[in-house]
Structures are given as C-alpha cells and as structure tokens.
Scaffold this motif. Sequence first.
Motif, PDB file in Angstrom:
ATOM      1  N   GLY A  49      36.757-121.087 -20.158  1.00 30.70           N
ATOM      2  CA  GLY A  49      37.099-119.839 -20.833  1.00 30.70           C
ATOM      3  C   GLY A  49      37.572-120.014 -22.258  1.00 30.70           C
ATOM      4  O   GLY A  49      37.893-119.032 -22.924  1.00 30.70           O
ATOM      5  N   GLY A  50      37.654-121.257 -22.746  1.00 27.29           N
ATOM      6  CA  GLY A  50      37.878-121.473 -24.166  1.00 27.29           C
ATOM      7  C   GLY A  50      39.229-121.999 -24.581  1.00 27.29           C
ATOM      8  O   GLY A  50      39.471-122.192 -25.781  1.00 27.29           O
ATOM      9  N   ALA A  51      40.151-122.240 -23.658  1.00 28.95           N
ATOM     10  CA  ALA A  51      41.470-122.737 -24.054  1.00 28.95           C
ATOM     11  C   ALA A  51      41.344-124.087 -24.744  1.00 28.95           C
ATOM     12  O   ALA A  51      40.565-124.943 -24.327  1.00 28.95           O
ATOM     13  N   GLY A  52      42.139-124.271 -25.794  1.00 27.22           N
ATOM     14  CA  GLY A  52      42.122-125.548 -26.496  1.00 27.22           C
ATOM     15  C   GLY A  52      42.725-126.662 -25.679  1.00 27.22           C
ATOM     16  O   GLY A  52      42.332-127.824 -25.809  1.00 27.22           O
ATOM     17  N   LEU A  86      40.163-134.228 -10.797  1.00 28.18           N
ATOM     18  CA  LEU A  86      40.293-132.941 -11.493  1.00 28.18           C
ATOM     19  C   LEU A  86      39.903-133.074 -12.956  1.00 28.18           C
ATOM     20  O   LEU A  86      39.139-132.257 -13.492  1.00 28.18           O
ATOM     21  N   ILE A  87      40.425-134.095 -13.616  1.00 24.24           N
ATOM     22  CA  ILE A  87      40.140-134.284 -15.037  1.00 24.24           C
ATOM     23  C   ILE A  87      38.659-134.552 -15.260  1.00 24.24           C
ATOM     24  O   ILE A  87      38.047-133.999 -16.191  1.00 24.24           O
ATOM     25  N   ASN A  88      38.042-135.349 -14.414  1.00 23.22           N
ATOM     26  CA  ASN A  88      36.616-135.640 -14.560  1.00 23.22           C
ATOM     27  C   ASN A  88      35.772-134.384 -14.433  1.00 23.22           C
ATOM     28  O   ASN A  88      34.797-134.192 -15.173  1.00 23.22           O
ATOM     29  N   ILE A  89      36.150-133.494 -13.515  1.00 23.77           N
ATOM     30  CA  ILE A  89      35.401-132.250 -13.340  1.00 23.77           C
ATOM     31  C   ILE A  89      35.549-131.355 -14.567  1.00 23.77           C
ATOM     32  O   ILE A  89      34.570-130.796 -15.080  1.00 23.77           O
ATOM     33  N   ILE A  90      36.784-131.200 -15.057  1.00 23.01           N
ATOM     34  CA  ILE A  90      37.000-130.360 -16.233  1.00 23.01           C
ATOM     35  C   ILE A  90      36.252-130.927 -17.435  1.00 23.01           C
ATOM     36  O   ILE A  90      35.572-130.183 -18.173  1.00 23.01           O
ATOM     37  N   ASP A  96      35.464-130.702 -24.520  1.00 22.70           N
ATOM     38  CA  ASP A  96      36.357-130.631 -25.681  1.00 22.70           C
ATOM     39  C   ASP A  96      37.694-129.984 -25.368  1.00 22.70           C
ATOM     40  O   ASP A  96      38.513-129.780 -26.267  1.00 22.70           O
ATOM     41  N   THR A  97      37.945-129.648 -24.113  1.00 18.31           N
ATOM     42  CA  THR A  97      39.255-129.130 -23.712  1.00 18.31           C
ATOM     43  C   THR A  97      40.179-130.300 -23.399  1.00 18.31           C
ATOM     44  O   THR A  97      39.831-131.191 -22.620  1.00 18.31           O
ATOM     45  N   LYS A  98      41.345-130.314 -24.013  1.00 15.29           N
ATOM     46  CA  LYS A  98      42.317-131.372 -23.749  1.00 15.29           C
ATOM     47  C   LYS A  98      43.187-130.979 -22.561  1.00 15.29           C
ATOM     48  O   LYS A  98      43.487-129.797 -22.350  1.00 15.29           O
ATOM     49  N   PHE A 173      44.898-138.209 -18.541  1.00 15.39           N
ATOM     50  CA  PHE A 173      45.470-137.076 -19.267  1.00 15.39           C
ATOM     51  C   PHE A 173      45.510-137.368 -20.764  1.00 15.39           C
ATOM     52  O   PHE A 173      45.727-138.501 -21.193  1.00 15.39           O
ATOM     53  N   ASP A 174      45.308-136.314 -21.561  1.00 11.44           N
ATOM     54  CA  ASP A 174      45.297-136.447 -23.024  1.00 11.44           C
ATOM     55  C   ASP A 174      46.692-136.406 -23.616  1.00 11.44           C
ATOM     56  O   ASP A 174      46.911-136.913 -24.725  1.00 11.44           O
ATOM     57  N   PHE A 175      47.642-135.773 -22.916  1.00  8.90           N
ATOM     58  CA  PHE A 175      49.018-135.706 -23.392  1.00  8.90           C
ATOM     59  C   PHE A 175      49.941-135.421 -22.219  1.00  8.90           C
ATOM     60  O   PHE A 175      49.495-135.069 -21.124  1.00  8.90           O
TER      61      PHE A 175
END
Length: 356
Positions: A49-52, A86-90, A96-98, A173-175
């Motif tokens: 849905g576009g969240a950064g 979960l992270i792999n699916i996203i 480009d979503t962190k 995780f990115d952060f």
Amino acid sequence: MKNLLFSPITIGNVNFKNRVFMSPMCQYSAQNGLVNQWHITHYLSRAIGGAGAIVIEATAVEPRGRITPFDLGLYNNEQKNAFLELINIIKKFSPDTKIGIQLAHAGRKGSKDKPWLGEKLLTKQENGYDTIAPSQIAFDENSSMPKQINKQELDFVKESFIKSAKMAKEAGFDFIELHMAHGYLLHEFLSPLSNQREDEYGGSLENRMRFPLEIAKFVREVVEIPLFVRISATDWAKDGWDLESSIEFSKQLKLLGVDLMDVSSGGLVPYAQIDSDFGYQTYFSYKIKHEADILVSAVGLIADAYQAEHILSSKQADIVVMGRALLSDPYWCLHAAKVLNVDIDWPQQYLRAKHI
C-alpha cells in the motif's frame, strides 16, 4: 510547492523511499510469540500500500515482557526464523519498503488478556505470569503487584534486549526501535511516579535514565542498523515524566548513537488527563527535534494527507508515523499521494485503479 511526505530520507545507513511509517500496533494474535498468517497479511498489505517503512508491533524480549500471552516475541530461534519468513515475503512483493521491529518489555503492565476480551489480569492457570517493575507499584487495581526488579534481573533484561537485537539483525530487519513509552518497563524506570527506587537506578533524573540509557548503549554496540527510540514525552500527570526530561533524555540518547526519537505520550498511569485532538503530540516532537537536535517522528491522530504534509513542512517532525489511519486504510499512502498530486509507484497489479 515541494512535497515532503513522499520524498526520500536517509537515516543512518538506510534510505527510506518516503516519510510515511506504519506505527507499531499490537495485534494480540500470536501463539508462542510466533508470526502467523494474520501478521503476514496485515503487514504485507500496508507494504504494498505504499508505506515507506513498517514497524512491527511491540515484540517481547523475554516471556515476562509480553503484554498478553498473544504478543509477538523474539527470544528464541523459532521466533527469529518466523520473522525471517515474514521479511522475505514482504521484500519479495515490496522490495523498497523498509522493515523495523519494536523491541519491548511490558513490565508491570503484563499478564493481561486481549483488549477485546476485557484486558483482565490472567492467572497462572490462564497462562498468566509474574510481572516486574522498578518499584513494587501496580499499574491499577486490575493489575498484578509487580516484583521490584533486582540487580541480577536488571542484567538479565539488558542481556535479553541485546540478544533480541542481534536476532533482529540476523532476521533481516532494516532498523530497530526500542520501546521506552506507554508505561512499559523502560518508561517505568524514567518516571518518578513508577520509579521510587533508592539505588543508582532511582531518585534523580540522571539515575532514572540510567537503565534505559544502558540498554540503548548496549544495543547500539551490537547492531549497526538505524536505532530508534519511542518515548512518551509526558505522563500527562502531576509530578510525572515531562517534556523537559524528554528533551534531556533525547540529548543523551543522541550521544549514544540513537538515530531518531519516535515521540508519543502517556500510558504510565490510568488517571492521566490527556488533551487529545488531531496531531495533539506534534508540539512535543517539534520541541525535541529543535532542542535536542535529533531526527524525530510524530504520531497521534494523524489522518489527513494535508495534515501530514503540514507537519513535515512546518518542521514539527521529519517522519510521520501512521497508526489508526493505516488500520482503516492499508492503501492510505496511495490515496494520499493522489490527494497531494504526487506520482508514486503503484503495484503493477493495481495500476488499472491508479487514475480513477
């Protein structure tokens, strides 16, 4: 007019495509702390849905750190591997979503049932558990009397945060965000209303900040990814934690290498008098941003695209963290960009709807 809401920002060593972050919001839908299909659907829909950035809900660093038995956890390898999936699916569908995670310990507010089941205190027979706190003071009459945490347990909690931070990095995780708000354990140490210790972790502001600062320091030393801290800027209660203390705390966290302050408020005491309205917490983020000279995010009843853009353009915050608006509309970002006349990428599968 230059658009800020959908402009990129670099925090630490990570580039974010826009400044709309999804707030960590507990789903109370896990078993044994594990991510399941609900979480995958919930977070993936907000990513496409576009969240950064997506901040995964409060995730306990040890079993006593859960608010309910249905919270997510990150204190064993099975949980870490579930987060990795979960992270792999996203990332597969929205590369480009962190993705960040909020590491937390519930403290005296633990061992409760799900909110929609009344948040009653759970007995041991109902999978309840003992709670800990800086001082032996219950949150309210419907909460357990916590055990005052001793030096050995302080070390255990610190090690739990360190272990969970390492696993978060290993999971991809990115952060990381440390939860020091809303009346949970680390906030309980900060506030004189919940911390009445007489050792080096209680009393003065310096002493009350000591334990949360130690955790931030140790986590910063073991992970190089961006580190955020969520705080309650005020308890909204007489003689409690306040904005002035939050500014000083933010300065100390910046010295330790914290990259961003996620500014919320309240949650420590049930009798708080909160003056809530749309954007009611942005004054706090503005003061912390300018007086502590640190990146901040604003959260709290932010629902409108123009409102969100104004928060950024008026330098009240660097990031807008959306909560209930994204629960209501997973595609809030796509719709907000159209309102602001900004062209952003849509999922290819949805392109036929972009210009209606």
